[in-house]
Design an enzyme around this catalytic site. Structure first.
Site, PDB file in Angstrom:
ATOM      1  N   GLU A 111      54.524  26.239  51.190  1.00  0.00           N
ATOM      2  CA  GLU A 111      55.018  26.404  52.563  1.00  0.00           C
ATOM      3  C   GLU A 111      56.467  25.977  52.624  1.00  0.00           C
ATOM      4  O   GLU A 111      56.986  25.340  51.695  1.00  0.00           O
ATOM      5  CB  GLU A 111      54.149  25.594  53.543  1.00  0.00           C
ATOM      6  CG  GLU A 111      52.791  26.234  53.760  1.00  0.00           C
ATOM      7  CD  GLU A 111      51.858  25.445  54.669  1.00  0.00           C
ATOM      8  OE1 GLU A 111      52.243  24.352  55.138  1.00  0.00           O
ATOM      9  OE2 GLU A 111      50.732  25.921  54.890  1.00  0.00           O
ATOM     10  N   HIS A 226      56.879  24.596  66.970  1.00  0.00           N
ATOM     11  CA  HIS A 226      56.545  25.625  65.971  1.00  0.00           C
ATOM     12  C   HIS A 226      57.205  26.931  66.413  1.00  0.00           C
ATOM     13  O   HIS A 226      57.164  27.272  67.588  1.00  0.00           O
ATOM     14  CB  HIS A 226      55.023  25.782  65.879  1.00  0.00           C
ATOM     15  CG  HIS A 226      54.571  26.441  64.621  1.00  0.00           C
ATOM     16  ND1 HIS A 226      54.704  27.797  64.418  1.00  0.00           N
ATOM     17  CD2 HIS A 226      54.007  25.953  63.500  1.00  0.00           C
ATOM     18  CE1 HIS A 226      54.228  28.102  63.211  1.00  0.00           C
ATOM     19  NE2 HIS A 226      53.806  26.995  62.638  1.00  0.00           N
ATOM     20  N   ARG A 275      61.425  24.654  59.822  1.00  0.00           N
ATOM     21  CA  ARG A 275      60.734  25.032  61.055  1.00  0.00           C
ATOM     22  C   ARG A 275      61.611  24.898  62.299  1.00  0.00           C
ATOM     23  O   ARG A 275      61.616  25.769  63.174  1.00  0.00           O
ATOM     24  CB  ARG A 275      59.505  24.122  61.176  1.00  0.00           C
ATOM     25  CG  ARG A 275      58.556  24.488  62.239  1.00  0.00           C
ATOM     26  CD  ARG A 275      57.339  23.607  62.167  1.00  0.00           C
ATOM     27  NE  ARG A 275      56.455  24.003  61.082  1.00  0.00           N
ATOM     28  CZ  ARG A 275      55.305  23.384  60.796  1.00  0.00           C
ATOM     29  NH1 ARG A 275      54.936  22.337  61.487  1.00  0.00           N
ATOM     30  NH2 ARG A 275      54.548  23.804  59.816  1.00  0.00           N
ATOM     31  N   HIS A 334      54.399  21.467  69.027  1.00  0.00           N
ATOM     32  CA  HIS A 334      53.390  21.499  67.966  1.00  0.00           C
ATOM     33  C   HIS A 334      52.966  20.097  67.521  1.00  0.00           C
ATOM     34  O   HIS A 334      51.795  19.872  67.224  1.00  0.00           O
ATOM     35  CB  HIS A 334      53.987  22.271  66.788  1.00  0.00           C
ATOM     36  CG  HIS A 334      53.041  22.533  65.659  1.00  0.00           C
ATOM     37  ND1 HIS A 334      51.844  23.200  65.833  1.00  0.00           N
ATOM     38  CD2 HIS A 334      53.130  22.250  64.331  1.00  0.00           C
ATOM     39  CE1 HIS A 334      51.231  23.303  64.656  1.00  0.00           C
ATOM     40  NE2 HIS A 334      51.967  22.717  63.737  1.00  0.00           N
ATOM     41  N   ARG A 369      58.641  16.578  60.730  1.00  0.00           N
ATOM     42  CA  ARG A 369      57.499  16.531  59.820  1.00  0.00           C
ATOM     43  C   ARG A 369      57.492  17.719  58.867  1.00  0.00           C
ATOM     44  O   ARG A 369      57.713  18.862  59.283  1.00  0.00           O
ATOM     45  CB  ARG A 369      56.192  16.517  60.618  1.00  0.00           C
ATOM     46  CG  ARG A 369      54.955  16.515  59.750  1.00  0.00           C
ATOM     47  CD  ARG A 369      53.694  16.446  60.584  1.00  0.00           C
ATOM     48  NE  ARG A 369      53.536  17.598  61.448  1.00  0.00           N
ATOM     49  CZ  ARG A 369      53.006  18.758  61.065  1.00  0.00           C
ATOM     50  NH1 ARG A 369      52.602  18.932  59.817  1.00  0.00           N
ATOM     51  NH2 ARG A 369      52.898  19.749  61.925  1.00  0.00           N
TER      52      ARG A 369
HETATM   53  C1  SIN Z   1      51.214  26.196  60.249  1.00  0.00           C
HETATM   54  O1  SIN Z   1      50.179  26.590  59.733  1.00  0.00           O
HETATM   55  O2  SIN Z   1      52.173  26.928  60.463  1.00  0.00           O
HETATM   56  C2  SIN Z   1      51.308  24.762  60.704  1.00  0.00           C
HETATM   57  C3  SIN Z   1      51.201  23.834  59.577  1.00  0.00           C
HETATM   58  C4  SIN Z   1      51.586  22.442  59.994  1.00  0.00           C
HETATM   59  O3  SIN Z   1      51.964  22.228  61.135  1.00  0.00           O
HETATM   60  O4  SIN Z   1      51.554  21.541  59.155  1.00  0.00           O
END
Ligand code: SIN
Length: 495
Positions: A111, A226, A275, A334, A369
């Protein structure tokens, strides 16, 4: 009702604590059914753990510190990343089924902002649901755990400076629940914002209880947004379905109304930039009157139902087939990096009171985070706290709660006046959201103070207190950093 340990909240942090505290007598007090409240079961991202041959806890820690802009507590980060592999193994022993490759090895996803593939998922995008299924089953079978379901904690009980329990409201009315150790595991604050990926019960209630009892809080200004929640069909705010970051990891792109990949011109990593950067770019497009679309038709296409079943179901419920149609998106609140300040043993500044998971500020996240570190935090620090409490000495008799203990002047935020809660969420969205400036924060602060004088309903007062603390911390931090973006500071830097 007297227990060794009383835990408020039954998400991943609460149940991990409860299970690890055996054989102590533990009560878990939760607003709904055990394991079904809170944000944990909604998590689509997985659990980050350095399990690959090319990876190590130190590399995971380096990425966590970089995402947090080095505002993290490095020791807490080392404890988190060092315990991740064991935490995943523990969940597997409890029966969690994580995704595996053809060779039977755990499939490790990558990710944004992770230098290695290290994310363990379940059923593609249903990681939180799978983890909570296992924890709930284990907690239901554990003889040391008592469930206090459909209960709302109204006030912390304090005696001689020590937190000794709560006054709670359930189907039978109000009751005192006393315990040697009280743990907050009540989750985040999403309901304080117009759009959020959190469920409605993430309303800052635990934070409000702690603050009103005098517990110290930290990093309140650091609120993560998010970039891709499914845009609502109507004007209604509240919880929006998350469109997981893994979609962009799989190659989905963000487009504006003109069909242009606007991020390409702004940042080298485009859709895979951090993010907060992506969220602000989406916000800016929306401010320009554009709509924004996440297009996975090429990158995922017909594989959508198999790879992202949760997102697929949410889109289809809205009449959007993501195999052939782009999905409309908005950013949404988020995660809250700030919270009740705790030390390495998850102790708050008040004797007898502890905090774990999102309600706590353990210092692991710093200013932002890293993806898939939140389930991990609940798991690792929950287990750690449970193990400590299992060994903890009982407070001397004179310090244990007695019925009729004085009430800390605490209030919670459930059952609020809906219209007013919505007004507050709109205010926070406008002025304490993704893009902030001094003037907006001052206006928000003054409005909240006026509402504090006018709104008497105790449920709303908890929300106002938390919102005020976020706004005050954001106003005080004039330089933008991480998730706390100050447009006035950015302008001054540019000039
Ligand atoms: C996501 O799946 O985009 C969120 C993952 C996260 O907030 O750690």
């Amino acid at each position: 009702m007297t227990y060794d340990v009383l835990i408020l909240g039954s998400g991943i942090a609460g149940l991990s604590t409860a299970l690890a505290a055996a054989p102590r007598r533990v009560a878990v007090l939760t607003r709904g059914q055990l394991g079904e409240d809170g944000a944990s079961r909604w998590a689509q991202g997985g659990i980050a753990a350095a399990l690959g041959d090319d990876d190590s806890p130190a590399l995971h820690a380096r990425d966590t510190l970089a995402a947090g802009l080095q505002r993290n507590d490095a020791d807490a980060v080392a404890r988190l990343t060092g315990a991740a592999a064991a935490a995943v193994a523990w969940l597997e022993r409890l029966g969690a089924c994580f995704d595996r490759d053809e060779g039977g090895q755990l499939r490790l996803g990558r990710e944004a902002a992770h230098a290695r593939a290290r994310i363990v998922h379940a059923q593609g995008d249903a990681s939180g649901a799978e983890v909570m299924r296992c924890l709930r089953a284990a907690a239901l079978a554990a003889p040391h755990i008592t469930r206090l379901e459909q209960h709302e904690a109204r006030q912390l009980l304090c005696q001689d400076g020590r937190v000794v329990g709560v006054r709670a409201c359930g189907a039978q009315g109000e009751r005192e629940v006393l315990a040697d150790h009280v743990v907050l595991a009540t989750g985040g604050i999403g309901a304080l914002y117009r759009y959020t990926t959190n469920p409605p019960e993430s309303d800052g209630s635990g934070l409000a209880l702690a603050m009103r009892a005098g517990a110290a809080v930290a990093d309140m200004e650091f609120v993560q947004f998010h970039p891709t929640a499914l845009a609502p069909a109507s004007d209604a705010g509240g919880q929006l379905p998350l469109l997981t970051e893994a979609l962009r990891g799989a190659g989905a792109v963000l487009l504006n109304d003109a069909g242009r990949r606007f991020l390409l011109a702004q940042v080298r990593e485009a859709e895979l930039a951090p993010r907060d950067v992506v969220a602000r770019a989406v916000w800016a497009e929306l401010q320009r009157g554009q709509r924004v679309w996440l297009d996975a038709t090429q990158a995922v296409g017909g594989d959508f139902p198999r790879r992202f079943p949760t997102v697929f179901a949410a889109c289809m419920a809205r009449g959007i087939d993501p195999r052939s149609m782009p999905m409309p998106v908005v950013p949404a609140q988020h995660y809250h990096m700030g919270g009740v300040r705790v030390d390495a043993a998850s102790r708050s500044s008040l004797p007898g009171l502890y905090a774990v998971g999102e309600v706590a500020c353990s210092g692991v996240h710093g200013a932002n985070r890293l993806a898939s570190n939140s389930l991990l935090e609940g798991l690792v620090f929950g287990r750690g706290l449970g193990a400590l409490l299992a060994q903890a000495r009982r407070p001397p008799r004179g310090e244990r709660g007695r019925s009729g203990a004085a009430l800390a002047p605490a209030e919670t935020s459930a059952d609020g006046d809906t219209a007013r809660a919505r007004e507050l969420a709109d205010l926070m969205w406008r002025h304490a959201g993704l893009v902030r400036d001094g003037a907006g924060l001052a206006q928000a602060g003054a409005t909240i103070q006026a509402w504090q004088r006018q709104w008497s309903a105790p449920p709303l007062r908890g929300r106002l207190a938390v919102a005020r603390a976020i706004v005050a911390a954001a106003a005080q931090r004039r330089q933008g950093i991480g998730a706390h973006w100050r447009a006035d500071d950015a302008l001054a830097q540019a000039g």
